[in-house]
Write an enzyme that holds these catalytic residues in place. Structure first.
Site, short mmCIF file in Angstrom:
data_model
loop_
_atom_site.label_atom_id
_atom_site.label_comp_id
_atom_site.label_asym_id
_atom_site.label_seq_id
_atom_site.Cartn_x
_atom_site.Cartn_y
_atom_site.Cartn_z
N ASN A 116 -20.81 6.89 -24.22
CA ASN A 116 -21.25 6.25 -22.93
C ASN A 116 -21.66 4.91 -22.79
O ASN A 116 -22.33 4.34 -23.90
CB ASN A 116 -22.26 7.06 -22.01
CG ASN A 116 -23.58 6.54 -22.17
OD1 ASN A 116 -24.06 5.84 -21.75
ND2 ASN A 116 -24.48 7.34 -23.43
N PHE A 120 -27.64 1.92 -17.41
CA PHE A 120 -28.99 2.43 -16.67
C PHE A 120 -28.57 2.27 -15.30
O PHE A 120 -29.43 1.65 -14.43
CB PHE A 120 -30.16 1.53 -17.19
CG PHE A 120 -30.61 1.79 -18.48
CD1 PHE A 120 -30.45 2.88 -19.21
CD2 PHE A 120 -31.47 0.47 -19.15
CE1 PHE A 120 -30.96 3.04 -20.28
CE2 PHE A 120 -32.10 0.90 -20.00
CZ PHE A 120 -31.96 2.01 -20.97
N SER A 182 -31.58 2.43 -25.89
CA SER A 182 -30.20 2.42 -25.37
C SER A 182 -29.31 1.04 -25.84
O SER A 182 -29.58 -0.12 -25.57
CB SER A 182 -30.28 2.50 -23.97
OG SER A 182 -30.79 3.76 -23.70
N ASN A 184 -26.81 -0.15 -24.30
CA ASN A 184 -25.87 -0.49 -23.24
C ASN A 184 -26.57 -1.55 -22.40
O ASN A 184 -25.97 -1.90 -21.23
CB ASN A 184 -25.36 0.56 -22.49
CG ASN A 184 -24.59 1.74 -23.19
OD1 ASN A 184 -23.86 1.05 -24.00
ND2 ASN A 184 -24.73 2.99 -23.01
N THR A 185 -27.85 -2.07 -22.45
CA THR A 185 -28.46 -3.12 -21.87
C THR A 185 -28.60 -4.12 -22.74
O THR A 185 -29.27 -3.99 -24.02
CB THR A 185 -29.99 -2.51 -21.29
OG1 THR A 185 -29.66 -1.68 -20.49
CG2 THR A 185 -30.65 -4.00 -20.82
N LYS A 222 -39.01 5.85 -27.60
CA LYS A 222 -37.60 6.74 -27.92
C LYS A 222 -36.79 5.55 -28.83
O LYS A 222 -36.70 4.29 -28.25
CB LYS A 222 -37.02 6.88 -26.62
CG LYS A 222 -35.68 7.71 -26.94
CD LYS A 222 -34.97 8.31 -25.58
CE LYS A 222 -33.62 8.97 -26.04
NZ LYS A 222 -32.92 9.64 -24.99
N ASN A 251 -32.04 8.16 -29.92
CA ASN A 251 -30.94 7.85 -28.50
C ASN A 251 -29.70 7.84 -29.11
O ASN A 251 -29.20 8.24 -30.35
CB ASN A 251 -31.22 6.39 -28.24
CG ASN A 251 -30.88 6.48 -26.59
OD1 ASN A 251 -29.87 6.61 -26.32
ND2 ASN A 251 -31.83 5.88 -25.89
C1 LIG Z 1 -23.89 9.96 -20.43
C2 LIG Z 1 -25.11 9.79 -21.04
C3 LIG Z 1 -26.33 9.07 -20.45
C4 LIG Z 1 -27.63 8.67 -21.22
N1 LIG Z 1 -28.64 7.93 -20.57
C5 LIG Z 1 -29.65 7.90 -21.28
C6 LIG Z 1 -30.73 7.23 -20.54
O1 LIG Z 1 -30.83 6.64 -19.27
N2 LIG Z 1 -32.09 6.80 -21.45
C7 LIG Z 1 -32.27 7.57 -22.55
O2 LIG Z 1 -33.26 7.24 -23.02
N3 LIG Z 1 -31.19 8.27 -23.15
C8 LIG Z 1 -29.96 8.35 -22.59
N4 LIG Z 1 -28.90 9.23 -23.11
C9 LIG Z 1 -29.33 9.52 -24.57
C10 LIG Z 1 -29.60 11.02 -24.71
O3 LIG Z 1 -30.83 11.28 -23.94
C11 LIG Z 1 -29.68 11.51 -26.02
O4 LIG Z 1 -30.85 10.75 -26.81
C12 LIG Z 1 -28.60 11.23 -26.72
O5 LIG Z 1 -27.44 11.70 -26.07
C13 LIG Z 1 -28.51 12.23 -27.96
O6 LIG Z 1 -28.55 13.53 -27.67
P1 LIG Z 1 -27.34 14.79 -27.64
O7 LIG Z 1 -26.59 14.20 -28.81
O8 LIG Z 1 -27.83 15.83 -27.22
O9 LIG Z 1 -26.40 14.20 -26.26
C14 LIG Z 1 -27.84 9.27 -22.50
C15 LIG Z 1 -26.68 10.07 -23.06
C16 LIG Z 1 -25.66 10.30 -22.51
C17 LIG Z 1 -24.74 11.13 -23.19
#
Ligand SMILES: Cc1cc2nc3c(=O)[nH]c(=O)nc-3n(C[C@H](O)[C@H](O)[C@H](O)COP(=O)(O)O)c2cc1C
Length: 369
Positions: A116, A120, A182, A184-185, A222, A251
């Site tokens: 992704n 944000f 993250s 993406n910023t 985080k 993350n």
């Molecule tokens: C589509 C998407 C959007 C995410 N947005 C955020 C976010 O806004 N803030 C954040 O701290 N992590 C965000 N994450 C990261 C997740 O909270 C998590 O740390 C990461 O996906 C790893 O866990 P997973 O393998 O179970 O998905 C996002 C993940 C995905 C897939």
């Protein structure tokens, strides 16, 4: 059944549209009294032995929803109804912003992963604070609030942006998370360096204490799985020094190599953060490293590639008091959280540990002693 449905419907849809559709159903079910009671009874059974105390909070169980799924705090009851025992909303930024242009979410089905670059997208701290203030909870659950930097705010003014969000949101948060990880910023992850992180975390802590006087809002940071090991240690030391309550690891990753990815190269090369199964190994490694460094001085939250109860159990043994998931929910469906809590209860019963708390970090202690 869900897997059949996924193949038939969701897989053929644009991933972001599928997310919105599923989200609508979940919210609708949570607003329908008889239905939500029925669904919660089926999907959110309570296992006495999994009761968890973390961050000074009492929870029904250790497994919750990672940030990013419910960015604007619109589906807390819905996700709670599905069995997630804490819900981390956000990332919320100081100001509202649309995020990156679409397409910005990709499924790597063969790898049980997602990429992704949402960037944000969220309604901003004022709107989300208002929603949280007006909320009448249906289910008792723990609500974490994850905050990040508004894209247009320059890095040099990042602290002010986080402080603004803290002032608006801390009162509504059972715990607060500073997200500096993250991908993406632009520039956000530079805030993970201790020189940048120290003033940021200090200011957020002060802002939370200034705004919320009746209790101390737990504060976590985080981190990314892409930090070098020495930088993981440095963040851990800083968190202890500043009296933080915990660290969330991890993350998404910007790495692609060495993850054994099988999806088409065109997909794999999409810009953004990779999550899901391929992240499992590194997330677990970072978590174990953190526990070896800080032991019980911080509450550790394990996230990244947790697909099933065994993965969650391994996070607990590595040092996590709380565990979270996101990507596997897309692939596993509504029974995901239930399966994890059920499997954890079975693993605990079959283990030498009397309580979940005793199991936390047991494997890391064994390796490092
Ligand atoms: C589509 C998407 C959007 C995410 N947005 C955020 C976010 O806004 N803030 C954040 O701290 N992590 C965000 N994450 C990261 C997740 O909270 C998590 O740390 C990461 O996906 C790893 O866990 P997973 O393998 O179970 O998905 C996002 C993940 C995905 C897939």
């Amino acid at each position: 059944m869900y897997k059949f449905f996924f193949q038939l419907v969701f897989k053929r849809m644009d991933p972001e549209q599928a997310h919105h559709l599923a989200f609508r159903w979940i919210r609708l079910a949570a607003r329908t009294p008889v239905l939500r009671t029925f669904v919660a009874a089926a999907l959110a059974p309570r296992h006495e032995e999994l009761r968890t105390e973390a961050l000074g909070l009492r929870m029904h169980g250790p497994f919750g929803l990672a940030a990013g799924f419910d960015k604007n705090a619109v589906a807390i009851d819905g996700m709670s109804m599905l069995g997630f025992d804490h819900i981390e909303i956000g990332t919320v930024t100081g100001e509202p912003q649309p995020g990156n242009p679409r397409k910005r979410l990709f499924r790597l089905v063969a790898d049980r992963a997602l990429i992704n670059r949402m960037g944000f997208n969220n309604e901003g701290s004022a709107a989300v604070a208002e929603r949280l203030a007006a909320r009448t909870p249906v289910f008792r659950t723990t609500v974490g609030v994850n905050i990040g930097k508004t894209k247009v705010v320059p890095e040099a003014e990042a602290v002010g942006d986080y402080v603004k969000s803290t002032e608006r949101l801390a009162a509504h948060a059972d715990y607060l998370v500073v997200n500096v990880s993250s991908p993406n910023t632009p520039g956000l992850r530079n805030l993970q360096s201790t020189e940048a992180l120290r003033p940021l975390l200090t200011a957020v802590r002060e802002a939370a204490d200034r705004t919320v006087t009746g209790r101390r809002v737990p504060l976590l940071v985080k981190i990314a799985p892409d930090l070098a090991d020495e930088d993981v240690d440095a963040v851990a030391d800083l968190a202890v020094e500043l009296g933080l309550d915990g660290i969330i690891a991890t993350n998404t990753t910007i790495a692609r190599d060495g993850l054994g990815l099988r999806s088409d190269t065109s997909l794999v090369q999409e810009t953004g953060g990779l999550s899901g199964a391929p992240l499992k190994e590194r997330s677990l490694e970072v978590l174990g490293r953190l526990y070896a460094r800080v032991g019980t001085r911080l509450t550790l939250v394990g996230v990244g590639g947790v697909e099933n109860a065994e993965d969650a159990w391994q996070r607990i043994l590595a040092g996590a008091t709380l565990v979270q998931g996101y990507s596997a929910f897309i692939y596993e469906g509504p029974f995901y959280a239930r399966a994890i809590h059920k499997g954890l209860a079975a693993r605990l019963a079959a283990s030498p540990y009397a309580t979940l708390a005793e199991a936390v970090g047991a494997e890391t202690r064994r390796i490092t002693q």
